[in-house]
Design a protein around this motif. Structure first.
Motif, PDB file in Angstrom:
ATOM      1  N   SER A 146      19.703  18.236  93.354  1.00  0.00           N
ATOM      2  CA  SER A 146      20.704  18.515  92.323  1.00  0.00           C
ATOM      3  C   SER A 146      20.066  19.173  91.107  1.00  0.00           C
ATOM      4  CB  SER A 146      21.443  17.239  91.906  1.00  0.00           C
ATOM      5  OG  SER A 146      20.568  16.375  91.230  1.00  0.00           O
ATOM      6  N   GLU A 148      20.716  19.242  86.966  1.00  0.00           N
ATOM      7  CA  GLU A 148      21.468  18.565  85.923  1.00  0.00           C
ATOM      8  C   GLU A 148      21.034  19.104  84.574  1.00  0.00           C
ATOM      9  OE1 GLU A 148      20.639  14.426  86.533  1.00  0.00           O
ATOM     10  OE2 GLU A 148      21.339  14.551  88.608  1.00  0.00           O
ATOM     11  N   SER A 149      21.944  19.011  83.595  1.00  0.00           N
ATOM     12  CA  SER A 149      21.513  19.359  82.243  1.00  0.00           C
ATOM     13  C   SER A 149      21.567  18.097  81.408  1.00  0.00           C
ATOM     14  CB  SER A 149      22.426  20.436  81.654  1.00  0.00           C
ATOM     15  OG  SER A 149      23.721  19.906  81.495  1.00  0.00           O
ATOM     16  N   SER A 150      20.657  18.016  80.476  1.00  0.00           N
ATOM     17  CA  SER A 150      20.592  16.821  79.646  1.00  0.00           C
ATOM     18  C   SER A 150      21.816  16.762  78.740  1.00  0.00           C
ATOM     19  CB  SER A 150      19.315  16.859  78.808  1.00  0.00           C
ATOM     20  OG  SER A 150      19.396  15.913  77.775  1.00  0.00           O
ATOM     21  N   SER A 151      22.396  15.575  78.607  1.00  0.00           N
ATOM     22  CA  SER A 151      23.587  15.462  77.757  1.00  0.00           C
ATOM     23  C   SER A 151      23.211  15.363  76.286  1.00  0.00           C
ATOM     24  CB  SER A 151      24.403  14.236  78.180  1.00  0.00           C
ATOM     25  OG  SER A 151      23.553  13.113  78.231  1.00  0.00           O
ATOM     26  N   TYR A 157      16.726  20.592  81.005  1.00  0.00           N
ATOM     27  CA  TYR A 157      17.439  20.634  82.274  1.00  0.00           C
ATOM     28  C   TYR A 157      16.616  19.877  83.308  1.00  0.00           C
ATOM     29  CZ  TYR A 157      20.388  24.169  80.172  1.00  0.00           C
ATOM     30  OH  TYR A 157      21.258  24.819  79.361  1.00  0.00           O
TER      31      TYR A 157
END
Lengths: 235, 150
Positions: A146, A148-151, A157
């Protein structure tokens, strides 16, 4: 962690598969009279890997066992010369970096056709897609699990691999539990990102603690430079 | 140990011991929680004793059989009414001892699979030092899941 490109003295092969194959094909003819070449060794048929078509090894695969032994020796080699875990990870990262730099043009060349050249990924998302799919497929014969990007942090990322091939046979001792040998892969990713001009630092982290299904789960954290994020906002 | 074994026929592989080429114990694992525990000291003695007995039995092979000395092996199977000990020696002298129920079939397959796991998860692990005790999480994981699946 500011990583600069390690200088590369002398000619170097273009991609990791060809590197290993060239090494083994020359190793198979040891009785060849040694012509004292300084860098590149020439096999018996006088053809070096530079004479080969770049697409020749496109579908070639390496033995997993031979890679595992080679990688194990790389880790042992690096370990003999370091003072701590971070130092070891930095060395593995630096070993992967030049591979990434060379893999980018190779993979772009292979996915291009004469009429439709494959564009170089110049923005963050296409770059991450490029890493998670073509690059991962080339290296490990499957896509990453996967992206994902950091919130919390727009610079960060993550690419997740549930079971990194490089770590498959490695058990890290308890006293070094912070270590993740996939730092080598992080180096490759970093090399690719710098080669397209998106400066970043990449590190590999264990995320499989308490995960019964994927105990070796690894997160590659990609931290882009301030300038990259700014540029991304402008376009 | 023997008294309990009769009740344990659901779990037919009792335990595994790995002995290095010098006769030192490098790994042991019980696959059945109901087994009596043996102290580490006794295990070390057991490993050393077996190593010696194995060497003796190897030179006991009658020469009239005409087996070349290279091909002579020591004890391969030791059977009692309660358990069977199967020994597999690699080319480099590492010995795998598998304790099973006496009628367990396909012990050869099991022991070769254990050897395969050893070759993968121990020998390819950069943090394992040759001839030293095995502490490899991945090896134990692979071993447990293989034996449980039996």
């Amino acid at each position: 962690m500011a990583t600069t490109a390690p200088s590369q003295p002398g000619p170097k092969p273009l991609s990791p598969p060809t590197t290993i194959q060239a090494a083994s094909s020359t190793a198979r003819t040891p009785q060849q009279p040694s012509q004292q070449h300084s860098g590149l060794r020439t096999p018996s048929n006088r053809k070096t890997i530079y004479d080969r078509n770049l697409n020749r090894t496109r579908t070639a695969e390496l033995s997993r066992a031979s890679f595992a032994y080679l990688f194990s020796e790389m880790v042992t080699y690096a370990q003999r010369r370091v003072t701590g875990i971070q130092d070891l990870e930095r060395r593995l990262n630096e070993a992967g970096y030049p591979l990434g730099q060379r893999l980018l043009p190779l993979l772009l060349y292979r996915s291009s056709t004469p009429t439709h050249p494959h564009p170089r990924p110049t923005r963050i998302l296409p770059l991450l897609q490029f890493i998670a799919h073509p690059l991962w497929r080339h290296l490990f014969a499957r896509s990453a699990d996967s992206i994902e990007s950091s919130s919390t942090n727009p610079h960060e990322y993550m690419i997740v691999d549930n079971e990194p091939l490089v770590n498959q046979y490695i058990s890290v001792p308890k006293e070094m539990s912070q270590l993740n040998c996939a730092a080598f892969v992080a180096g490759i990713v970093e090399g690719v990102a710098w080669a397209v001009g998106l400066q970043c630092a990449v590190s590999a982290h264990n995320a499989g603690e308490g995960d019964a299904m994927w105990p070796g789960k690894t997160v590659f954290l990609i931290r882009f430079d301030e300038s990259v994020v700014k540029r991304e906002a402008i376009k | 140990m023997n008294m309990l074994l009769q009740e344990l026929d659901n779990m037919v592989v009792y335990s595994l011991i790995i002995i290095n080429k010098a006769g030192g114990l490098v790994f042991n694992r019980d696959f059945n929680p109901a087994l009596n525990k043996i102290s580490v000291n006794d295990l070390l003695v057991l490993a050393g004793t077996f190593h010696g007995v194995h060497a003796i039995t190897k030179s006991l092979t009658p020469s009239s059989l005409g087996i070349p000395s290279k091909e002579r092996t020591g004890i391969e199977v030791l059977e009692s009414s309660q358990f069977r000990l199967t020994c597999f020696q690699t080319f480099t002298g590492t010995k795998f001892l598998l304790f099973t129920e006496p009628h367990q079939p396909n012990v050869d397959t099991i022991i070769h699979k254990v050897y395969e796991l050893y070759a993968d998860y121990v020998m390819k692990n950069p943090f394992y030092q040759l001839e030293m005790p095995i502490r490899c999480e991945a090896f134990e994981r692979g071993l447990m899941s293989y034996i449980r699946a039996k």
